[in-house]
Design a protein around this motif. Structure first.
Motif, PDB file in Angstrom:
ATOM      1  N   ARG B  56       0.822  -1.243  -0.228  1.00 34.37           N
ATOM      2  CA  ARG B  56       0.104  -0.108  -0.108  1.00 34.37           C
ATOM      3  C   ARG B  56       0.759   1.228   0.039  1.00 34.37           C
ATOM      4  O   ARG B  56       1.805   1.224   0.472  1.00 34.37           O
ATOM      5  N   TRP B  57       0.448   2.324  -0.497  1.00 31.58           N
ATOM      6  CA  TRP B  57       1.056   3.444  -0.414  1.00 31.58           C
ATOM      7  C   TRP B  57      -0.101   4.623  -0.183  1.00 31.58           C
ATOM      8  O   TRP B  57      -1.489   4.415  -0.464  1.00 31.58           O
ATOM      9  N   ARG B  58       0.192   5.817   0.545  1.00 29.41           N
ATOM     10  CA  ARG B  58      -0.864   6.790   0.526  1.00 29.41           C
ATOM     11  C   ARG B  58      -0.197   8.089  -0.016  1.00 29.41           C
ATOM     12  O   ARG B  58       0.876   8.334   0.314  1.00 29.41           O
ATOM     13  N   HIS B  59      -1.089   8.747  -0.706  1.00 29.95           N
ATOM     14  CA  HIS B  59      -0.485  10.090  -1.325  1.00 29.95           C
ATOM     15  C   HIS B  59      -0.919  11.251  -0.457  1.00 29.95           C
ATOM     16  O   HIS B  59      -1.423  12.280  -0.510  1.00 29.95           O
ATOM     17  N   ALA B  60       0.019  11.049   0.700  1.00 29.49           N
ATOM     18  CA  ALA B  60       0.102  11.841   2.000  1.00 29.49           C
ATOM     19  C   ALA B  60       0.237  13.263   1.651  1.00 29.49           C
ATOM     20  O   ALA B  60      -0.539  14.038   2.312  1.00 29.49           O
ATOM     21  N   ARG B  61       1.001  13.677   0.691  1.00 31.81           N
ATOM     22  CA  ARG B  61       1.107  15.114   0.538  1.00 31.81           C
ATOM     23  C   ARG B  61       0.392  15.262  -0.898  1.00 31.81           C
ATOM     24  O   ARG B  61       1.058  16.182  -1.700  1.00 31.81           O
ATOM     25  N   GLY B  62      -0.789  14.812  -0.899  1.00 29.03           N
ATOM     26  CA  GLY B  62      -1.443  15.011  -2.472  1.00 29.03           C
ATOM     27  C   GLY B  62      -2.847  14.820  -2.048  1.00 29.03           C
ATOM     28  O   GLY B  62      -3.339  15.394  -1.081  1.00 29.03           O
ATOM     29  N   CYS B  63      -3.635  13.828  -2.702  1.00 24.62           N
ATOM     30  CA  CYS B  63      -4.989  13.614  -2.403  1.00 24.62           C
ATOM     31  C   CYS B  63      -5.164  12.950  -1.286  1.00 24.62           C
ATOM     32  O   CYS B  63      -6.298  12.874  -0.613  1.00 24.62           O
ATOM     33  N   GLY B  64      -4.074  12.418  -0.465  1.00 29.98           N
ATOM     34  CA  GLY B  64      -4.417  11.975   0.763  1.00 29.98           C
ATOM     35  C   GLY B  64      -4.836  10.342   0.785  1.00 29.98           C
ATOM     36  O   GLY B  64      -5.383   9.805   1.939  1.00 29.98           O
ATOM     37  N   ARG B  65      -4.961   9.838  -0.349  1.00 25.94           N
ATOM     38  CA  ARG B  65      -5.730   8.479  -0.419  1.00 25.94           C
ATOM     39  C   ARG B  65      -4.921   7.448  -0.453  1.00 25.94           C
ATOM     40  O   ARG B  65      -3.891   7.405  -0.907  1.00 25.94           O
ATOM     41  N   PHE B  66      -5.092   6.204   0.061  1.00 23.97           N
ATOM     42  CA  PHE B  66      -4.566   5.111  -0.020  1.00 23.97           C
ATOM     43  C   PHE B  66      -4.836   4.298  -1.065  1.00 23.97           C
ATOM     44  O   PHE B  66      -5.921   4.549  -1.950  1.00 23.97           O
ATOM     45  N   PHE B  67      -3.945   3.505  -2.019  1.00 25.41           N
ATOM     46  CA  PHE B  67      -3.658   2.729  -3.016  1.00 25.41           C
ATOM     47  C   PHE B  67      -3.028   1.506  -2.944  1.00 25.41           C
ATOM     48  O   PHE B  67      -1.988   1.745  -1.850  1.00 25.41           O
ATOM     49  N   ASN B  68      -3.222   0.733  -3.865  1.00 24.59           N
ATOM     50  CA  ASN B  68      -2.318  -0.561  -3.735  1.00 24.59           C
ATOM     51  C   ASN B  68      -1.210  -0.659  -4.874  1.00 24.59           C
ATOM     52  O   ASN B  68      -1.412   0.093  -6.055  1.00 24.59           O
ATOM     53  N   ALA B  69      -0.092  -1.185  -4.909  1.00 25.59           N
ATOM     54  CA  ALA B  69       0.805  -1.478  -6.098  1.00 25.59           C
ATOM     55  C   ALA B  69       1.369  -2.710  -5.869  1.00 25.59           C
ATOM     56  O   ALA B  69       1.636  -3.577  -4.985  1.00 25.59           O
ATOM     57  N   LEU B  70       1.769  -3.086  -6.986  1.00 27.03           N
ATOM     58  CA  LEU B  70       2.476  -4.504  -7.114  1.00 27.03           C
ATOM     59  C   LEU B  70       3.951  -3.903  -7.475  1.00 27.03           C
ATOM     60  O   LEU B  70       4.126  -3.257  -8.569  1.00 27.03           O
ATOM     61  N   ARG B  71       4.949  -4.095  -6.622  1.00 30.14           N
ATOM     62  CA  ARG B  71       6.416  -3.799  -6.863  1.00 30.14           C
ATOM     63  C   ARG B  71       7.180  -5.043  -6.910  1.00 30.14           C
ATOM     64  O   ARG B  71       6.987  -6.026  -6.103  1.00 30.14           O
ATOM     65  N   HIS B  77      10.731  -1.909  -9.573  1.00 28.52           N
ATOM     66  CA  HIS B  77       9.897  -1.429 -10.548  1.00 28.52           C
ATOM     67  C   HIS B  77       8.507  -1.657 -10.329  1.00 28.52           C
ATOM     68  O   HIS B  77       8.438  -2.720  -9.536  1.00 28.52           O
ATOM     69  N   PHE B  78       7.996  -0.847 -10.270  1.00 29.93           N
ATOM     70  CA  PHE B  78       6.285  -1.352 -10.273  1.00 29.93           C
ATOM     71  C   PHE B  78       5.602  -1.852 -11.545  1.00 29.93           C
ATOM     72  O   PHE B  78       5.837  -1.297 -12.713  1.00 29.93           O
ATOM     73  N   LEU B  79       4.772  -2.895 -11.337  1.00 31.08           N
ATOM     74  CA  LEU B  79       4.220  -3.528 -12.232  1.00 31.08           C
ATOM     75  C   LEU B  79       2.670  -3.173 -12.508  1.00 31.08           C
ATOM     76  O   LEU B  79       2.076  -2.810 -13.452  1.00 31.08           O
ATOM     77  N   SER B  80       2.216  -2.472 -11.214  1.00 33.73           N
ATOM     78  CA  SER B  80       0.724  -2.260 -11.328  1.00 33.73           C
ATOM     79  C   SER B  80       0.219  -1.403 -10.302  1.00 33.73           C
ATOM     80  O   SER B  80       0.912  -1.474  -9.176  1.00 33.73           O
ATOM     81  N   PHE B  81      -0.729  -0.360 -10.380  1.00 35.88           N
ATOM     82  CA  PHE B  81      -1.287   0.479  -9.485  1.00 35.88           C
ATOM     83  C   PHE B  81      -2.740   0.233  -9.374  1.00 35.88           C
ATOM     84  O   PHE B  81      -3.239   0.269 -10.506  1.00 35.88           O
ATOM     85  N   TYR B  82      -3.467   0.184  -8.399  1.00 39.32           N
ATOM     86  CA  TYR B  82      -4.721  -0.286  -8.450  1.00 39.32           C
ATOM     87  C   TYR B  82      -5.402   0.403  -7.069  1.00 39.32           C
ATOM     88  O   TYR B  82      -4.770   0.431  -6.063  1.00 39.32           O
ATOM     89  N   LYS B  83      -6.477   0.678  -7.040  1.00 41.89           N
ATOM     90  CA  LYS B  83      -7.340   1.466  -6.105  1.00 41.89           C
ATOM     91  C   LYS B  83      -7.739   0.306  -5.132  1.00 41.89           C
ATOM     92  O   LYS B  83      -7.873  -0.781  -5.057  1.00 41.89           O
ATOM     93  N   THR B  84      -7.736   1.162  -3.654  1.00 44.64           N
ATOM     94  CA  THR B  84      -8.255   0.394  -2.463  1.00 44.64           C
ATOM     95  C   THR B  84      -9.521  -0.435  -2.585  1.00 44.64           C
ATOM     96  O   THR B  84     -10.275   0.245  -3.395  1.00 44.64           O
ATOM     97  N   GLY B  85      -9.484  -1.891  -2.459  1.00 44.65           N
ATOM     98  CA  GLY B  85     -10.767  -2.435  -2.732  1.00 44.65           C
ATOM     99  C   GLY B  85     -10.882  -3.296  -3.999  1.00 44.65           C
ATOM    100  O   GLY B  85     -11.465  -4.327  -4.129  1.00 44.65           O
ATOM    101  N   GLU B  86      -9.929  -3.016  -4.920  1.00 45.74           N
ATOM    102  CA  GLU B  86      -9.786  -3.755  -6.017  1.00 45.74           C
ATOM    103  C   GLU B  86      -9.156  -4.959  -5.955  1.00 45.74           C
ATOM    104  O   GLU B  86      -8.101  -4.824  -4.771  1.00 45.74           O
ATOM    105  N   PRO B  87      -9.321  -6.004  -6.557  1.00 42.72           N
ATOM    106  CA  PRO B  87      -8.343  -7.286  -6.434  1.00 42.72           C
ATOM    107  C   PRO B  87      -7.241  -7.032  -6.671  1.00 42.72           C
ATOM    108  O   PRO B  87      -6.856  -6.255  -7.691  1.00 42.72           O
ATOM    109  N   MET B  88      -6.232  -7.959  -6.146  1.00 36.65           N
ATOM    110  CA  MET B  88      -4.817  -7.887  -6.586  1.00 36.65           C
ATOM    111  C   MET B  88      -4.840  -8.264  -8.037  1.00 36.65           C
ATOM    112  O   MET B  88      -5.291  -9.303  -8.250  1.00 36.65           O
TER     113      MET B  88
END
Lengths: 1000, 110
Positions: B56-71, B77-88
């Motif tokens: 998980r990452w949080r855009h703390a100094r931006g929109c403040g939202r949590f989201f997920n990533a595959l790294r 290297h990141f493979l993918s970014f997807y929203k909270t609640g979306e499946p991996m």
């Protein structure tokens, strides 16, 4: 014959420069480095080695130089140690000094280390200087530290400015030798935005020291000038000389360190000394070249023994003959060109001793044709000469055995073991290195970033091949970029240069010297010999990571640029494995040392951290406030009146608050609005308290735990309406409480209708505390009834104060009748002054954070982070009463059910009262059950807060003590250096335990 | 410094984010039903993968939202970014997509 040639080289003889080295004056030329300037004056002795203090001379011509470490100073503050003389550009008036010698370079008493060297092998400090134990700290370590070393650190703050900037480009080319320039030309042809950087002042790399090469009909150096001129005209190209790419970071971020003024005699006032670039490149082309490897033989470290390519560079680039009578020892072809160049310049090349059995090819032939003696199947048995090499004794290798051969008088030896491709940045990018058996080198394999290597750094050594390789890489890099009109590079290069074979030699030369007499150096800068490496393997170190750390090979400021491969080869031979099986150690940034100033940039002094001030800051500063830092905030700690120290001011403030009233700025505390239909449910799930039972207009002391059950933060929470909570947090905790709330809101309970807003900076908070508090505020407020009946303790209401909208809390952190006036922050200063003025006839006194701390401690109120440390549960702190008993779950509840969280001997919050008058305990002091113990003592807790209390007339403390509540009334001990202090365990509430005053 | 693609704001430098640990850890709905070991595992035990990691990452100094990533922890290297609640996302599919150049960071494709 003078060391400086009459003509040739790229220096400007018409611009003489004066410089001093160790107080001696010399003359050099514009274009010289300190190293070439010294060599031009016949100065070879430039330093003393790290451990043995052996006399050392210049080994190389570039940043790989291990020996010639010098200190350059402009003045007392601009003083830089450990610079490589080969990289110091000479300017008129330069002052340089050698290092690690006393009293002088020629007569250094540290030399005694060399005589006793058998007592100082690798890792000696793990085995010797151990007895008696006390002597290590007081005697051995300080002496050993002083005896070994590099330069001394400057003693004044750095007055220079350092700039920083960011840049984006399509193609960053690192290294402006032939491959790099070819890559930059091709990438620019392809329409890309190109950056080309090189650590040297001049572009050209290996071509700068080469008079034999011709490209496209031009002398190699003229081709460089033409190419750079063409690139300079291209507005999409940025050229950065004197710029080292020192680090390769993820996602193609490259750190560049650009040196701006160190080469100037008189830098412009205010001009930044260096500039740090953070470059995000779409593609990186690494054209970092290769570094010549020395040969490992006994006595290979005397002044006057240099790398062959360095001898050639000093001649062709700087017009300096490194000797009058030179012997060349080589295992590779390139050194033969050095022989030819030196011969042409009038240097006597007494012999070329080739390690190979039968050297052949154009270059060896050309050397033989000049009448220079070429001796095959050679090795070196040793050298003579103290402050300068004077003689070299060769040996002959014959089917594995070594017998003595000729000796030659000489005043310089040039050696070449071949070239090591510079894979530092590739490796930092986490690319995979591959062992190339034919080249006997590690070269870049699979890239991990969008990067490609070109030229000698990937084992492509010939000039024609390197140019072609660079052009291909540059074109491909540009092609990968989204260039507006990509054109394929049609560049071809017509090269005239001698073909060079790829012969190379790794490890120690065959020797007949008995090991005990064999001083063959592998790592010059850390004085590591073949004996040390053999010792390490004998003692069982097999991993190269262990051998490196045990012997310190490759760990000096040159990071093993001239030593790593030889060390690995020697270790491989000792362990009887192949070199790739030994493996490589990790390459780390920086490639060469970078100033702290570059990394700091403008983040110094006042700009190091932002400063946060409260609405009443100016008033406090004008009224005697002594400030303290609470995180980034400035808070008034106490207000000193004439002649007062902190102790006196705090004593006065505390009494004034309890007897009359005080005014205090509490604006820094965190404030979060929790709003929505599910706000109460959200608070219920998060905090330990019950919130659904809190009425509108009421407040409650809330505690937030993490799911591990430990107190994370606390604060008064008020319910402003059914769907709106005003949550306060500790000053330091505001951001992390909000982060935790958002985490649960967004990712655990996204279906709750609740929103969070930080309002910390929107409200100024003025605390008015003391028996006269209500009287002070009555005349100022409107639209709200603040009588005892209408506004009981822990209630909240809205109204106006001085006509300003106000949120008024009846709340107290002091234990007295108290209010906290919240107004929009822009009105904070004015409202403070109005309250203060009104308060004067009531004896109102301003107080600071220190008094605030004392008064709350007298009431046993905890401060999260001071009386708690992340391992304290609500029950430990005596706050079980705050838990909402009917709640089935809240964050932390499950953990509190664990047996260990209910154990009776857990550390619990208690008060401590010293039995002796006038004793104030130290915060952090340990608590013991039994007196008179010797270390290691049995300890049962520690003091968390401690103050002298003017109100109570004695000193009080809060402490966490094992099973503390059961110990109330008992005596425990606080061991201090002067003896044990007897203290009584008490309730943490020292003052007004029934709370009569706070409910007034 | 990593380049991270916030699903709401786009590509931003790592400085704007705070790290949120392992992704897809749901707080047990009935903590009281877990024994101590299971609860301890939830609190403290995390996978430690050399390879593709869902975090998980949080855009703390931006929109403040949590989201997920595959790294990929070996290369960052990141493979993918997807929203909270979306499946991996399916890892094999994400890798294949990245190899084809359709990575979350198009500029890094070859």
């Amino acid at each position: 014959m003078s060391s400086r040639t009459a003509g040739g080289g790229r220096i400007d003889r018409s611009q003489p420069l004066r410089f001093t080295f160790d107080g001696n004056s010399y003359e050099g030329c514009a274009g010289d480095t300190l190293a070439s300037g010294l060599l031009a004056n016949g100065v070879h002795l430039v330093g003393r080695s790290f451990k043995y203090h052996r006399p050392r001379g210049i080994l190389a011509a570039g940043s790989e130089e291990p020996n010639a470490l010098v200190t350059v100073s402009r003045d007392a503050a601009r003083y830089t140690p450990n610079l490589r003389a080969t990289q110091v550009e000479l300017y008129d008036g330069l002052i340089a000094m050698s290092q690690n010698r006393w009293p002088s370079l020629r007569h250094d008493i540290g030399r005694v280390n060399d005589l006793f060297s058998r007592f100082f092998p690798a890792g000696f400090y793990y085995k010797t200087f151990m007895w008696p134990r006390t002597a290590w700290k007081a005697l051995y370590e300080p002496v050993i530290r002083r005896a070994a070393g590099l330069g001394s650190a400057p003693t004044r703050p750095d007055p220079d400015r350092y700039a920083q900037r960011y840049a984006h480009c399509d193609v960053l080319v690192v290294g402006a030798g032939p491959a790099g320039i070819a890559a930059a030309l091709a990438a620019a042809d392809g329409g890309a935005r190109v950056m080309l950087c090189d650590e040297q002042a001049e572009f050209g790399g290996s071509l700068l020291g080469d008079v034999a090469a011709h490209i496209d009909g031009d002398d190699g150096r003229a081709w460089v000038e033409r190419s750079i001129a063409a690139l300079r005209l291209n507005t999409r190209v940025t050229l950065l000389a004197r710029t080292t790419a020192f680090g390769y970071f993820p996602h193609n971020l490259i750190g560049l360190n650009e040196r701006l003024t160190d080469h100037l005699s008189h830098p412009t006032q205010g001009q930044p000394r260096e500039r740090l670039w953070q470059v995000r490149a779409r593609t990186v082309v690494l054209a970092t070249g290769a570094i010549e490897r020395p040969l490992v033989f006994p006595g290979n470290d005397r002044p006057g023994i240099l790398l062959a390519g360095a001898g050639q560079t000093y001649l062709n680039r700087y017009g300096v003959r490194v000797g009058t009578r030179v012997v060349i020892v080589t295992a590779a072809d390139a050194a033969y060109q050095a022989a030819l160049d030196l011969h042409d310049a009038g240097v006597v090349v007494a012999a070329v001793a080739d390690v190979r059995q039968a050297p052949s090819g154009a270059l060896p032939e050309a050397v033989r044709l000049e009448g220079i003696h070429v001796i095959p199947a050679s090795t070196v048995l040793g050298t003579d000469g103290d402050l300068r090499v004077s003689r070299i004794s060769l040996g002959r290798t014959d089917n594995g055995s070594v017998r003595a051969a000729q000796s030659f008088d000489c005043d310089a030896v040039l050696m070449s073991g071949g070239f090591t491709p510079s894979v530092h940045l590739f490796s930092q990018s986490r690319g995979k290195l591959e062992w190339n058996e034919k080249l006997q080198a590690f070269i870049p394999g699979r890239s991990a970033e969008n990067e490609r290597s070109a030229g000698a750094c990937r084992g492509v050594f010939g000039l024609a091949e390197a140019l072609a390789d660079g052009a291909t890489a540059g074109a491909a890099a540009a092609g990968a970029a989204a260039a507006p009109e990509p054109r394929a590079s049609s560049r071809r290069f017509l090269v005239e240069a001698e073909a060079i074979g790829s012969d190379t030699y790794l490890g120690a030369l065959p020797t007949a010297t008995p090991p005990s007499k064999d001083k063959s150096f592998v790592d010059w800068q850390h004085d590591v010999t073949t004996k040390d490496l053999a010792l390490a393997t004998r003692e069982g170190f097999q991993s190269i990571e262990h051998v490196k750390r045990y012997t310190t090979t490759g760990m000096a400021t040159d990071q093993g640029k001239t030593s790593n491969l030889n060390a690995m080869a020697i270790v491989a031979q000792k362990l009887d494995v192949t070199l790739p099986q030994v493996g490589l150690t990790t390459f780390r940034m920086p490639y060469t040392p970078v100033t702290f100033g570059s990394f700091a940039g403008i983040s110094r002094g006042d700009l190091f951290d932002p400063v946060r001030t409260t609405p009443t800051h100016a008033w406090a500063a004008a009224n005697g406030a002594m400030f303290e830092n609470v995180g980034l905030w400035k808070r008034a700690r106490y207000f000193a009146r004439a002649g007062e120290n902190m102790h006196a001011a705090v004593a006065r403030e505390c009494l004034a608050v309890r007897n009359a009233c005080g005014i205090f700025d509490a604006s820094t505390l965190g404030k979060i609005e929790v709003v929505g239909a599910d706000a109460a449910e959200f608070m219920n799930r998060l905090y330990i308290n019950s919130w659904t039972t809190l009425g509108v207009g009421r407040s409650r002391y809330g505690i937030l735990c993490r799911d591990d059950g430990f107190i994370y933060d606390d604060g008064v929470v008020a319910r402003l309406s059914d769907d709106r909570f005003h949550v306060t947090t500790t000053t330091g905790g505001a951001p992390r409480v909000l982060a935790m709330m958002e985490d649960y809101r967004q990712t655990e309970w996204p279906d709750l209708k609740v929103w969070l807003t930080s309002t910390t900076e929107q409200w100024a908070v003025i605390a008015v505390q003391g028996p006269r508090a209500r009287a002070v505020l009555e005349s100022l407020v409107e639209g709200i009834d603040i009588s005892a009946a209408a506004m009981p303790h822990m209630s909240v209401g809205r109204g106006l104060i001085c006509g300003i909208p106000m949120l008024l809390f009846r709340v107290s952190f002091t234990g007295e009748l108290g209010f906290e006036v919240n107004v929009p922050a822009d009105f904070g200063a004015a409202v403070w002054e109005a309250i203060y003025a009104s308060g004067q006839r009531h004896g109102m006194v301003e107080y600071g954070t220190e008094t605030m701390h004392v008064l709350r401690a007298e009431k046993g109120y905890i401060i999260v982070g001071q009386d708690t440390d992340g391992t304290v549960t609500p029950d430990d702190a005596g706050l079980t009463w705050a838990i909402g008993k009917t709640k089935t779950d809240f964050v932390g509840k499950r953990s509190l059910q664990r047996e260990s969280m209910k154990a009776s001997n857990r550390k619990q919050l208690v008060g401590l009262r010293p039995r002796s008058a006038g004793v104030t305990l130290e915060e952090g002091a340990q608590v013991a059950a039994k007196p008179g113990q010797r270390p290691p003592m049995e300890l049962i807790g520690h003091v968390t807060s401690s103050y002298a209390s003017s109100v109570l007339g004695y000193s009080i403390a809060l402490a966490l003590v094992a099973g503390g509540r059961a110990k109330i009334g008992q005596t425990v001990y606080v061991p201090m250096p002067g003896g044990d202090l007897e203290v009584e365990v008490t309730s943490p509430v020292f003052y007004d335990p029934t709370g009569a005053r706070i409910n007034g | 410094m990593l380049l991270i693609v916030c699903p709401y704001c786009g590509k931003r430098p790592e400085l704007e984010f705070t790290y949120g640990g392992q992704a897809h850890l749901a707080r047990p709905v009935e903590p009281a039903e877990l024994d101590d070991q299971a609860w301890t595992d939830f609190l403290y035990m995390r996978t430690n993968i050399k390879g593709i990691y869902a975090e998980r990452w949080r855009h703390a100094r931006g929109c403040g939202r949590f989201f997920n990533a595959l790294r990929d922890t070996t290369t960052d290297h990141f493979l993918s970014f997807y929203k909270t609640g979306e499946p991996m996302p399916d890892i094999a599919a994400a890798k294949a997509s990245a190899a084809l150049g359709n990575r979350a960071l198009p500029e890094n494709g070859k």
